[in-house]
Design an enzyme around this catalytic site. Structure first.
Site, mmCIF file in Angstrom:
data_model
loop_
_atom_site.group_PDB
_atom_site.id
_atom_site.type_symbol
_atom_site.label_atom_id
_atom_site.label_comp_id
_atom_site.label_asym_id
_atom_site.label_seq_id
_atom_site.Cartn_x
_atom_site.Cartn_y
_atom_site.Cartn_z
ATOM 1 N N GLU A 48 46.167 43.739 46.376
ATOM 2 C CA GLU A 48 46.679 44.622 46.475
ATOM 3 C C GLU A 48 45.457 45.387 47.482
ATOM 4 O O GLU A 48 44.733 45.793 46.417
ATOM 5 C CB GLU A 48 48.351 44.855 45.815
ATOM 6 C CG GLU A 48 48.742 43.979 45.404
ATOM 7 C CD GLU A 48 50.059 43.642 46.709
ATOM 8 O OE1 GLU A 48 49.776 44.429 47.984
ATOM 9 O OE2 GLU A 48 50.377 42.991 46.206
ATOM 10 N N THR B 230 35.528 47.878 46.503
ATOM 11 C CA THR B 230 35.400 48.736 47.245
ATOM 12 C C THR B 230 34.731 49.951 47.088
ATOM 13 O O THR B 230 34.397 50.547 45.572
ATOM 14 C CB THR B 230 36.559 49.320 47.615
ATOM 15 O OG1 THR B 230 37.186 50.857 48.191
ATOM 16 C CG2 THR B 230 37.532 49.474 46.192
ATOM 17 N N ASP B 231 34.281 51.104 47.616
ATOM 18 C CA ASP B 231 33.591 52.120 47.298
ATOM 19 C C ASP B 231 34.607 53.865 47.085
ATOM 20 O O ASP B 231 34.320 54.322 46.824
ATOM 21 C CB ASP B 231 32.317 52.592 48.952
ATOM 22 C CG ASP B 231 33.648 52.718 50.064
ATOM 23 O OD1 ASP B 231 34.711 52.586 49.917
ATOM 24 O OD2 ASP B 231 32.925 53.124 51.245
ATOM 25 N N GLU B 232 35.757 52.618 46.977
ATOM 26 C CA GLU B 232 36.526 54.176 46.730
ATOM 27 C C GLU B 232 36.508 53.992 45.244
ATOM 28 O O GLU B 232 36.962 55.380 44.625
ATOM 29 C CB GLU B 232 38.293 53.767 47.392
ATOM 30 C CG GLU B 232 37.955 53.053 49.226
ATOM 31 C CD GLU B 232 39.405 53.054 49.349
ATOM 32 O OE1 GLU B 232 40.539 54.085 48.832
ATOM 33 O OE2 GLU B 232 39.370 52.628 50.205
ATOM 34 N N LEU C 267 49.739 34.456 48.814
ATOM 35 C CA LEU C 267 50.497 34.532 50.344
ATOM 36 C C LEU C 267 51.538 35.306 49.603
ATOM 37 O O LEU C 267 53.299 35.042 50.570
ATOM 38 C CB LEU C 267 50.966 33.111 50.701
ATOM 39 C CG LEU C 267 49.854 32.060 51.788
ATOM 40 C CD1 LEU C 267 51.157 30.396 51.680
ATOM 41 C CD2 LEU C 267 49.136 32.374 52.420
ATOM 42 N N THR C 268 51.295 36.737 49.716
ATOM 43 C CA THR C 268 51.950 37.897 49.762
ATOM 44 C C THR C 268 52.140 38.399 51.175
ATOM 45 O O THR C 268 51.586 37.811 52.122
ATOM 46 C CB THR C 268 51.752 39.488 49.009
ATOM 47 O OG1 THR C 268 49.967 39.698 49.461
ATOM 48 C CG2 THR C 268 50.861 39.150 47.715
ATOM 49 N N TYR D 38 45.137 52.445 44.024
ATOM 50 C CA TYR D 38 44.780 51.222 45.097
ATOM 51 C C TYR D 38 43.844 51.463 43.691
ATOM 52 O O TYR D 38 42.945 50.227 42.841
ATOM 53 C CB TYR D 38 44.221 51.638 45.994
ATOM 54 C CG TYR D 38 43.661 50.610 47.053
ATOM 55 C CD1 TYR D 38 43.800 48.885 46.537
ATOM 56 C CD2 TYR D 38 42.382 51.159 47.161
ATOM 57 C CE1 TYR D 38 42.926 48.644 46.785
ATOM 58 C CE2 TYR D 38 41.663 50.660 47.378
ATOM 59 C CZ TYR D 38 41.512 48.738 47.580
ATOM 60 O OH TYR D 38 40.630 48.051 47.773
ATOM 61 N N LYS E 212 41.084 48.848 41.305
ATOM 62 C CA LYS E 212 39.804 48.542 41.687
ATOM 63 C C LYS E 212 39.250 48.785 39.939
ATOM 64 O O LYS E 212 38.173 47.723 40.439
ATOM 65 C CB LYS E 212 39.258 48.964 43.070
ATOM 66 C CG LYS E 212 40.695 48.376 44.425
ATOM 67 C CD LYS E 212 41.004 46.898 43.992
ATOM 68 C CE LYS E 212 39.028 45.507 44.260
ATOM 69 N NZ LYS E 212 39.152 44.309 43.851
HETATM 70 P P1 NAD Z 1 44.704 42.256 52.390
HETATM 71 O O1 NAD Z 1 45.370 42.865 51.777
HETATM 72 O O2 NAD Z 1 44.057 41.473 53.472
HETATM 73 O O3 NAD Z 1 44.028 40.355 51.700
HETATM 74 C C1 NAD Z 1 44.844 39.928 50.092
HETATM 75 C C2 NAD Z 1 44.954 38.212 49.757
HETATM 76 O O4 NAD Z 1 45.001 38.559 48.892
HETATM 77 C C3 NAD Z 1 46.097 38.176 50.944
HETATM 78 O O5 NAD Z 1 46.167 37.131 51.127
HETATM 79 C C4 NAD Z 1 47.317 38.271 49.557
HETATM 80 O O6 NAD Z 1 47.911 37.363 49.861
HETATM 81 C C5 NAD Z 1 46.727 37.818 48.481
HETATM 82 N N1 NAD Z 1 46.931 37.634 46.965
HETATM 83 C C6 NAD Z 1 47.456 39.248 46.764
HETATM 84 N N2 NAD Z 1 48.051 39.564 45.211
HETATM 85 C C7 NAD Z 1 47.821 38.288 45.326
HETATM 86 C C8 NAD Z 1 47.980 37.318 43.457
HETATM 87 N N3 NAD Z 1 48.291 38.081 42.812
HETATM 88 N N4 NAD Z 1 47.942 36.297 43.917
HETATM 89 C C9 NAD Z 1 46.770 35.255 45.108
HETATM 90 N N5 NAD Z 1 46.664 36.330 45.891
HETATM 91 C C10 NAD Z 1 47.423 37.150 46.178
HETATM 92 O O7 NAD Z 1 42.957 41.996 51.632
HETATM 93 P P2 NAD Z 1 41.236 42.645 52.250
HETATM 94 O O8 NAD Z 1 41.221 43.812 52.882
HETATM 95 O O9 NAD Z 1 40.842 41.342 52.615
HETATM 96 O O10 NAD Z 1 41.032 42.870 50.920
HETATM 97 C C11 NAD Z 1 39.565 41.422 50.195
HETATM 98 C C12 NAD Z 1 39.371 42.532 49.281
HETATM 99 O O11 NAD Z 1 37.668 43.389 49.314
HETATM 100 C C13 NAD Z 1 40.492 43.102 48.037
HETATM 101 O O12 NAD Z 1 39.707 42.976 46.907
HETATM 102 C C14 NAD Z 1 39.876 44.575 49.002
HETATM 103 O O13 NAD Z 1 39.914 45.341 46.619
HETATM 104 C C15 NAD Z 1 38.322 45.133 48.996
HETATM 105 N N6 NAD Z 1 38.325 45.838 49.679
HETATM 106 C C16 NAD Z 1 38.864 45.756 50.929
HETATM 107 C C17 NAD Z 1 38.443 47.381 51.847
HETATM 108 C C18 NAD Z 1 38.456 46.769 53.293
HETATM 109 O O14 NAD Z 1 38.491 47.781 54.136
HETATM 110 N N7 NAD Z 1 39.851 45.469 53.757
HETATM 111 C C19 NAD Z 1 37.227 47.669 51.694
HETATM 112 C C20 NAD Z 1 36.454 46.888 50.525
HETATM 113 C C21 NAD Z 1 37.037 46.015 49.846
#
Ligand code: NAD
Length: 356
Positions: free
Chosen positions: A83, A133-135, A34-35, A159, A163
Site C-alpha cells: 500500500e 522508500t526514502d520516507e 490487484l487492489t 505508510y 515500510k
Molecule cells: P502502487 O500502489 O502503484 O502499486 C502497488 C501494487 O501492489 C499494486 O499493483 C497492488 O495491486 C499490489 N498490492 C497491494 N497489496 C497487495 C497484496 N497484499 N498482495 C499482492 N499485491 C498487492 O505502488 P508503486 O508506486 O508502484 O510502489 C511500488 C513499491 O515502491 C512500493 O513498495 C512502494 O513503497 C515503493 N516506493 C514507491 C515510490 C513512489 O514514488 N511511487 C517511492 C519510493 C518507494
C-alpha cells in the site's frame, strides 16, 4: 533469471516488468492482488510475451505464495507489492500494516521455505530484493543535508513506518537465516502509468479538466524526483550486480519544491495544450492552483545521496526533471484511453485471469 515481481500491476512494478520483458531475457511472474492500485492494462505491451506469467495472489496468503514459488521456480524475488499512498495511510492505516508488514513477513517466510530446499549453487545465487522508500528516513531540516544508506530511520507517517518495519524484517531475515537480500530506498517516482491520485498525474488530469490544482500548505515541501524508467533500470542493476546484504539509495538529483513541480506541469501544458481565448478568462493553467490545508505530519524535505549505486554499479539516471516531466505530460496527452478507464473504474473489469 526467473524473477517473481510482487506488485507488478502497480506503477513501478509494471515499469520493472516492461523493462524485464523488453530489455532482458528474464522469465517473469507477476504476483499481484490487484487492489485499486493494480492495473493489468499497464502491462498490455508485454502480456502476450511467453516469458510473462500472472498470478492473482495476496502476499498475506501463505499457501498461495508456496504454490506460486513451486510452480514458477524463481531465481530472484523483486518485492514491490505495498500500500503506497501516504494520505490513504493517514485515513486508514490497517491495510498498510497488513500488506506492508504482515505481507512482507509472509513473503520472506515463503521465500525462505523455497530457498531452503534449493541445491547449494542455486541457493548462493538466489536474491530477495526489497524495494523501499526514502520516507523511512523522516525529513531533513537544512538545504544541503542528504539521506545516505546509513541515515537513521525516523518515519513520520503510517505508510513510512510500515515500510521501515518491512525493511527491518528483511535485514533480520538475512542476519538470522542467511537469506541473500538486497534493499533499495528511492525517492518520489513519476512517469507513465502513474495512478491519478498521486501529485504529478493528478495535476495533469485536473488541469486538462479545468479543475483546481490543489497544493498542500504553501507548496514549499521539497522532494527528489526520479523518472520511473530510470528507477526500473536501477532495480535490475541492483538485482543482478548488488552485493548481498547491502542497501542502495536511488535518486534522480532533482530536488524540487512541490509548487515548482505543479508550475512546471502548467508551463508544459500551456505550451502543448494552450487554453482557448474563450476559456472563462483563464489564460494559464497556473491560475487553477489552489492552496489547501497541509497534510498532518507532512515531511519538509527529502533528498537522496545516490552516489553509492552510481559509484559501485555504474547506474546514473538518464532523464533530468525537465526531460522526464515533458515525456510524462506528453504520455498522458497521448494515452487518454488508459487514464479515462482509471477515472471511470473500468480498468477493474475483467481482472480474474490467472495462471493458478
Ligand atoms: P502502487 O500502489 O502503484 O502499486 C502497488 C501494487 O501492489 C499494486 O499493483 C497492488 O495491486 C499490489 N498490492 C497491494 N497489496 C497487495 C497484496 N497484499 N498482495 C499482492 N499485491 C498487492 O505502488 P508503486 O508506486 O508502484 O510502489 C511500488 C513499491 O515502491 C512500493 O513498495 C512502494 O513503497 C515503493 N516506493 C514507491 C515510490 C513512489 O514514488 N511511487 C517511492 C519510493 C518507494
Amino acid at each position: 533469471m526467473r524473477v517473481i515481481v510482487t506488485g507488478g500491476a502497480g506503477f513501478i512494478g509494471s515499469a520493472v516488468i516492461r523493462h524485464l520483458i523488453e530489455n532482458t531475457t528474464s522469465e517473469v511472474a507477476n504476483l499481484d492482488k490487484l487492489t485499486y492500485a493494480g492495473n493489468l492494462e499497464s502491462l498490455a505491451s508485454v502480456e502476450t510475451s511467453p516469458r510473462y506469467h500472472f498470478y492473482q495472489i495476496d502476499i498475506c496468503d501463505a499457501q498461495a505464495l508456496d504454490d506460486a514459488f513451486c510452480a514458477f521456480q524463481p531465481t530472484a524475488v523483486m518485492h514491490l507489492a505495498a500500500e503506497s499512498h501516504v494520505d490513504r495511510s493517514i485515513d486508514g492505516p490497517s491495510d498498510f500494516i497488513q500488506t506492508n508488514i504482515v505481507g512482507t513477513y509472509n513473503l520472506l517466510e515463503a521465500t525462505r521455505r523455497y530457498w531452503n530446499e534449493l541445491p547449494s549453487d542455486a541457493k548462493i545465487n538466489f536474491r530477495f530484493h526489497h524495494i523501499s522508500t526514502d520516507e523511512v528516513y523522516g525529513d531533513l531540516d537544512g538545504t544541503t543535508e542528504l539521506f545516505t544508506e546509513t541515515t537513521p530511520y525516523s518515519p513520520s507517517s503510517p505508510y513510512s513506518a510500515s515500510k521501515a518495519s518491512s525493511d527491518h524484517l528483511v535485514r533480520a531475515w538475512q542476519r538470522t537465516y542467511g537469506l541473500p537480500v538486497l534493499l533499495t530506498n528511492c525517492s518520489n517516482n513519476y512517469g507513465p502509468y502513474h495512478f491519478p491520485e498521486k501529485l504529478v498525474p493528478h495535476v495533469i488530469l485536473n488541469a486538462l479538466a479545468g479543475k483546481p490544482l490543489p497544493v498542500y500548505g504553501d507548496g514549499s515541501q521539497i522532494r527528489d524526483w526520479l523518472y520511473v524508467e530510470d528507477h526500473a533500470r536501477a532495480l535490475f542493476e541492483v538485482a543482478c550486480k548488488g552485493i548481498v546484504g547491502e542497501t542502495y539509495n536511488i535518486g534522480g538529483h532533482n530536488e524540487k519544491r512541490n509548487l515548482e513541480v505543479v508550475e512546471s506541469i502548467c508551463d508544459l501544458l500551456d505550451e502543448l495544450v494552450p487554453l482557448a481565448l474563450s476559456n472563462e478568462g483563464i489564460r494559464t493553467y497556473k491560475e487553477l492552483i489552489t492552496f489547501v490545508k497541509d497534510r498532518p505530519g507532512h515531511d519538509r524535505r527529502y533528498a537522496i545521496d545516490a552516489s553509492k549505486i552510481e559509484r559501485t554499479l555504474g547506474w546514473v539516471p538518464q532523464e533530468t526533471f525537465e526531460t522526464g516531466l515533458r515525456k510524462t505530460v506528453q504520455w498522458y496527452l497521448d494515452n487518454d484511453q488508459w487514464w479515462q478507464r482509471v477515472l471511470t473504474g473500468d480498468y477493474r473489469l475483467g481482472r480474474l485471469g490467472t495462471d493458478v
